[in-house]
Design a protein around this motif. Sequence first.
Motif, PDB file in Angstrom:
ATOM      1  N   ALA A   1       1.825  -2.327  -0.213  1.00 48.62           N
ATOM      2  CA  ALA A   1       2.202  -2.547  -1.383  1.00 48.62           C
ATOM      3  C   ALA A   1       1.813  -1.731  -2.426  1.00 48.62           C
ATOM      4  O   ALA A   1       2.453  -1.424  -3.495  1.00 48.62           O
ATOM      5  CB  ALA A   1       1.466  -3.923  -1.493  1.00 48.62           C
ATOM      6  N   ARG A   2       0.367  -1.089  -1.665  1.00 50.19           N
ATOM      7  CA  ARG A   2       0.575   0.474  -3.275  1.00 50.19           C
ATOM      8  C   ARG A   2       1.219   1.205  -2.792  1.00 50.19           C
ATOM      9  O   ARG A   2       2.273   1.781  -3.785  1.00 50.19           O
ATOM     10  CB  ARG A   2      -1.013   0.588  -2.413  1.00 50.19           C
ATOM     11  N   GLU A   3       2.047   1.238  -1.023  1.00 50.31           N
ATOM     12  CA  GLU A   3       3.506   2.069  -1.686  1.00 50.31           C
ATOM     13  C   GLU A   3       4.171   2.037  -2.255  1.00 50.31           C
ATOM     14  O   GLU A   3       4.936   2.425  -3.571  1.00 50.31           O
ATOM     15  CB  GLU A   3       3.968   2.141   0.408  1.00 50.31           C
ATOM     16  N   ILE A   4       4.870   0.546  -2.431  1.00 50.60           N
ATOM     17  CA  ILE A   4       6.203  -0.391  -2.902  1.00 50.60           C
ATOM     18  C   ILE A   4       5.473   0.534  -4.306  1.00 50.60           C
ATOM     19  O   ILE A   4       5.907   0.359  -5.764  1.00 50.60           O
ATOM     20  CB  ILE A   4       6.191  -1.441  -2.191  1.00 50.60           C
TER      21      ILE A   4
ATOM     22  N   VAL B   1      11.286   2.129   0.293  1.00 47.28           N
ATOM     23  CA  VAL B   1      12.001   0.821   1.165  1.00 47.28           C
ATOM     24  C   VAL B   1      12.358   1.418   2.697  1.00 47.28           C
ATOM     25  O   VAL B   1      11.880   0.436   3.103  1.00 47.28           O
ATOM     26  CB  VAL B   1      12.555   0.474   0.065  1.00 47.28           C
ATOM     27  N   VAL B   2      13.057   2.711   2.916  1.00 50.37           N
ATOM     28  CA  VAL B   2      13.611   2.686   4.172  1.00 50.37           C
ATOM     29  C   VAL B   2      12.494   3.173   4.865  1.00 50.37           C
ATOM     30  O   VAL B   2      12.126   2.789   5.975  1.00 50.37           O
ATOM     31  CB  VAL B   2      14.596   4.184   3.778  1.00 50.37           C
ATOM     32  N   LYS B   3      11.364   4.053   3.815  1.00 54.15           N
ATOM     33  CA  LYS B   3      10.229   3.963   5.305  1.00 54.15           C
ATOM     34  C   LYS B   3       9.236   3.197   5.852  1.00 54.15           C
ATOM     35  O   LYS B   3       8.996   2.951   6.470  1.00 54.15           O
ATOM     36  CB  LYS B   3       9.289   4.967   4.751  1.00 54.15           C
ATOM     37  N   LEU B   4       9.032   2.066   4.891  1.00 57.85           N
ATOM     38  CA  LEU B   4       8.846   1.068   5.539  1.00 57.85           C
ATOM     39  C   LEU B   4       9.138  -0.383   6.008  1.00 57.85           C
ATOM     40  O   LEU B   4       8.903  -0.903   7.297  1.00 57.85           O
ATOM     41  CB  LEU B   4       8.149   0.019   3.724  1.00 57.85           C
ATOM     42  N   VAL B   5      10.391  -0.139   6.108  1.00 54.29           N
ATOM     43  CA  VAL B   5      11.416  -0.847   7.060  1.00 54.29           C
ATOM     44  C   VAL B   5      11.823  -0.287   8.206  1.00 54.29           C
ATOM     45  O   VAL B   5      11.096  -0.844   9.918  1.00 54.29           O
ATOM     46  CB  VAL B   5      12.826  -1.280   6.633  1.00 54.29           C
TER      47      VAL B   5
ATOM     48  N   ASP C   1       6.273 -11.663   7.709  1.00 60.68           N
ATOM     49  CA  ASP C   1       4.752 -12.188   6.871  1.00 60.68           C
ATOM     50  C   ASP C   1       4.462 -10.748   6.634  1.00 60.68           C
ATOM     51  O   ASP C   1       3.426 -10.692   6.245  1.00 60.68           O
ATOM     52  CB  ASP C   1       4.328 -13.314   6.932  1.00 60.68           C
ATOM     53  N   VAL C   2       4.129  -9.181   7.442  1.00 58.57           N
ATOM     54  CA  VAL C   2       4.022  -7.872   6.828  1.00 58.57           C
ATOM     55  C   VAL C   2       4.245  -7.671   5.937  1.00 58.57           C
ATOM     56  O   VAL C   2       3.766  -7.041   4.380  1.00 58.57           O
ATOM     57  CB  VAL C   2       3.202  -7.613   7.822  1.00 58.57           C
ATOM     58  N   THR C   3       5.338  -6.893   5.815  1.00 63.44           N
ATOM     59  CA  THR C   3       5.837  -5.774   5.798  1.00 63.44           C
ATOM     60  C   THR C   3       7.113  -6.390   4.676  1.00 63.44           C
ATOM     61  O   THR C   3       7.588  -6.380   3.413  1.00 63.44           O
ATOM     62  CB  THR C   3       6.615  -4.402   6.548  1.00 63.44           C
ATOM     63  N   ILE C   4       7.678  -6.649   5.186  1.00 66.76           N
ATOM     64  CA  ILE C   4       9.246  -7.286   5.157  1.00 66.76           C
ATOM     65  C   ILE C   4       9.083  -8.137   3.484  1.00 66.76           C
ATOM     66  O   ILE C   4      10.050  -8.089   3.030  1.00 66.76           O
ATOM     67  CB  ILE C   4      10.205  -8.600   6.176  1.00 66.76           C
ATOM     68  N   PRO C   5       7.892  -9.298   3.667  1.00 65.53           N
ATOM     69  CA  PRO C   5       8.069  -9.771   1.802  1.00 65.53           C
ATOM     70  C   PRO C   5       8.020  -9.012   1.005  1.00 65.53           C
ATOM     71  O   PRO C   5       8.285  -9.068  -0.280  1.00 65.53           O
ATOM     72  CB  PRO C   5       6.766 -11.371   2.384  1.00 65.53           C
TER      73      PRO C   5
END
Length: 539
Positions: free
Chosen positions: A393-396, A451-455, A498-502
């Motif tokens: 969330a902080r990265e976003i 977004v791409v990095k987290l996915v 339920d951790v990154t994708i939401p």
Amino acid sequence: MSVAPAGRLAVVILAVVVAGALAASLWPRRDEATARSLLGVALALLLGSLVHLLVAGPNGAAVVRGLTGRESADLLWVVLGAATSVVAGGLWSLFAFRYTGRDSRSIRVVATGVGLLSLGSVTVAVRAATAGPSVALVDALTVGYLLVGFLATVGVFLLLWASVGANAFPVREPLLLSSGVVVLLSGVHVAQVFGRPELYPASVAVAAGSFLLPVRRYPIFETLPAARVAGRDRVVDELADGVVVADRTGAVQDLNPSAERLFGVSVEAATGRSVSTVLNQRLDPDEVVASQEPIRVDTGGITVEVTGSPVTDRRDRSFGTVLLCTDVTDRRTREEKLTLLSRFVADVVDDRMADVAADAAAVTDGTETADETAVADSVWTRTTDLTTLVAHAREIEQAIADGKGTATGTDLRPRIHEAVDDAAGDGVDLVVDPPETPLSADLSATLFEAVVKLVVEDATERAPDRVTVDATAAPPTVRVSAEPTASADRSTAGQTDDVTIPVVRLAVEQIGGTVSVTRAGDRRQVRVEFPPSEGGDRW
């Protein structure tokens, strides 16, 4: 029809009184360069009126006879009056140049010319008073008179242009100042043509009154921006932020081009209207100045932050306010998205911590069915997931806060490679298949990469051996597929999203995109479709 001697004397005394009042009004401001020029005009008129009283007054014949040995004062008062007009007109021209904010080089040139003309005129006047007027002296004075007339014409133009063209101050002030110098320079000629010496002191009285009225009634040395017109034209007009100049009553006196575009109003239509009317919302300039923080107003579908600075003189008297208006619509949108994301994370953390507390209570309360090892593993897993959630969330949030504008027209394919390189772990087989044509989307490049990095990170955690990243340009879409190989730990294949994708889904959907997750056996694919470039600015 001739005027009685008492009437002529009254006219001369009136000229002395008005010129003296002008000098007395300007004397306290003698430390200001602009006021000193006008003070010089007042002193020249006062001295000229007194000299005229000596030469053309009741005992004028005796004075002239004592100075020149001649009986007639007809030509002498003309020469002395013309010399006074040259000196006063030259000083007035210097005042006009200074008052309208001309550059220092131009002022030095004008000051030098005025000094030479004044010196020459005084020399001619002294020569005429001691040796008597002559044709040569009159001709020399005529040349000086013409040159001063040219300078005064330029000064009148500058004043009127500053008022009408640049809107530096109300038009009534330059009209009064300009009419005064016109009357002053024409007074001697009109009096000589009609053979009425009393017309000259009458013109001096009218001219001095024209100067006195704006000095006493209007704050001509503090009006906005007065002596700063040139600097404002070069700097303020180029500012990206809107600048609104208001007077003491809150009425708009000027706008720069950015403010005209920001509020959709021309400077001509806004001048004289209240600030609240122009901004389409109640706003008191004094309250803006007193506020310690910028005041936000919504006008015409945009959000504007307004800060104010008072315009004061050396005595801290306020003569208006300068309002700096910054368009923060994009910033407000980012703040709203950040707030929504923070609330989402807070809600998830609250729910998960409640579950952790319930698991821990099952052990501490001595529930028979509670497996301490299983509960410990559950608590560890939940807290680890929460830590990952907060970090992502902080990265976003950082990407949203740092993102300026959109990537419209920017090829985002290099950003895909950068995101994959940042997310890649040791031993992971990452296959990247970017589109052949440039990929552009309606969001900041920083947010796109985050977004791409987290996915991709989420996929590598699920399938540490093989992850495929492919993309299409129309519509702008990135697909990340995770397919565990035979050597991979398949226990992660069924874990929840339920951790990154939401977090990613919330960020992407807020800008008009979509995030979907599909499974085919062990193969899991996250599809992120971004808004196309023609969608306009969103972040």
